[in-house]
Design an enzyme around this catalytic site. Structure first.
Site: not given
Ligand code: HMG
Ligand code: MG
Length: 302
Positions: A19, A243, A252
């Site tokens: 994070d 964020c 955090n």
């Molecule tokens: P999308 O663009 O809607 O997905 O993203 P897609 O399925 O259309 O895929 C787009 C491209 O990403 C494709 O590649 C996929 O192959 C690739 P392209 O054909 O364009 O070359 N792809 C991946 N590559 C590697 N690993 C994967 C993967 N999935 C798809 N797993 C998706 C949807 C969910 C993938 C995207 O939105 C994403 O990765 N989001 C992550 C955001 C993130 O990490 N945010 C931070 C974490 S949450 C947080 O911090 C909160 C927390 O701390 C708690 C709090 O504080 O509240 C947990």
């Molecule tokens: Mg967080």
């Protein structure tokens, strides 16, 4: 011991390598991330979130997830969970031997759309095949609910939405649900009321709290939640992070500050505060910034 407590032990889930680093402007090389996690392993922490197998287009800071996970020293008795958003992430994680994952969604629709390009229901639907495979593979799954005390787009988030999403994650098989104040807007009475409402549907031992410290309320919120009975707290060494979807949001709460408070309350964490502080100071140096931990500032002041 705090009132109403069955145990004095608090498990810290260290999320700095994930994070924290996912939101830092400075991109750390894989060997520094590996050194960070190895140092964290020597503090006595039992849960160290290592990285994230999300799309590298969305989070370039953690594009080296596989390399990092493969090379960290995995101590017996310590878990190294990683974030997984979909089956593709699950496969990448399993290919390097991951045995615990975390899935994530939010209590606010607008935030979820920005974060993972899906509605809350769609994101949970995506987890179902991941959960099924995890069960077959003996992989433990933790769940995160974001924006539990406020959303950068929607503003107020009804507690009933937090309860509904947390209950759903528990029903689909998450062994623990972490309730995230993603943008750090919560205050103690609200945090306590939210936790109390969720605990009516999901047993307290299956709940964790996750506070960002944007408004300086995180320690107060944690104390309120400890008094309510929670015994798992997420935090990040040196208080790194932010964020991308919330202007001004900080990282955090710093692990050093949480551990100092807990030890001061007479609670046990199993963590060596001196090693944790040294790790936080070292990480701040690697990121070329002042540590956000008040305890590390105090203990390392020249
Ligand atoms: P999308 O663009 O809607 O997905 O993203 P897609 O399925 O259309 O895929 C787009 C491209 O990403 C494709 O590649 C996929 O192959 C690739 P392209 O054909 O364009 O070359 N792809 C991946 N590559 C590697 N690993 C994967 C993967 N999935 C798809 N797993 C998706 C949807 C969910 C993938 C995207 O939105 C994403 O990765 N989001 C992550 C955001 C993130 O990490 N945010 C931070 C974490 S949450 C947080 O911090 C909160 C927390 O701390 C708690 C709090 O504080 O509240 C947990
Ligand atoms: Mg967080």
């Amino acid at each position: 011991m705090l009132p109403g407590m069955s145990t004095n032990h608090v498990r810290i889930v260290e999320v700095g390598a994930r994070d924290g680093l996912q939101n830092e402007k400075t991109l750390l090389p894989a060997d520094v991330k590996i050194a960070l996690i190895d140092r964290l392993s020597s503090t006595g922490l039992k849960t160290i979130e290592a990285t994230s197998f999300v799309s590298p287009k969305w989070v370039p800071q953690l594009a080296d997830a596989a390399e990092v996970f493969q090379h960290i020293r995995k101590l017996p008795g310590v878990s190294y969970p990683v974030l997984v958003p979909n089956e593709q992430g699950y496969e990448r994680a399993r290919a390097v031997g991951v045995t615990e994952i975390a899935v994530f969604t939010a209590a606010s629709e607008a935030f979820n759309r920005k974060n993972i390009n899906a509605s809350i229901d769609e994101s949970i639907e995506r987890f179902i095949p991941v959960m099924k495979r995890a069960k077959e593979d003996g992989v433990k799954v933790r769940g995160y609910v974001s924006t539990v005390l406020g959303c950068p787009y929607q503003g107020e988030v009804p507690v009933s939405d937090v309860v509904r999403v947390a209950r759903r994650l528990h029903e689909v098989g998450c062994y623990e649900i972490s309730l995230g104040d993603t943008i750090g807007v919560g205050t103690p009475a609200k945090a306590r009321a939210m936790l109390k409402a969720v605990a009516q549907e999901v047993p307290m031992p299956a709940l964790a709290v996750h506070f960002h410290d944007t408004y300086g309320q995180a320690l107060a919120n944690i104390l309120a939640c400890l008094e309510e009975g929670v015994r798992v707290v997420d935090s990040a060494v040196s208080g790194t992070g932010g964020c991308p979807y919330a202007k001004g949001a900080t990282g955090n709460v710093a692990s050093e500050d949480v551990v100092y408070m807990l030890h001061g309350l007479g609670m046990e964490t199993g963590i060596d505060l001196d090693i944790l502080v040294a790790t936080g100071a070292w990480l701040a140096g690697q990121l070329h910034k002042e540590t956000a931990s008040r305890v590390t500032r105090a203990l390392t002041a020249a």
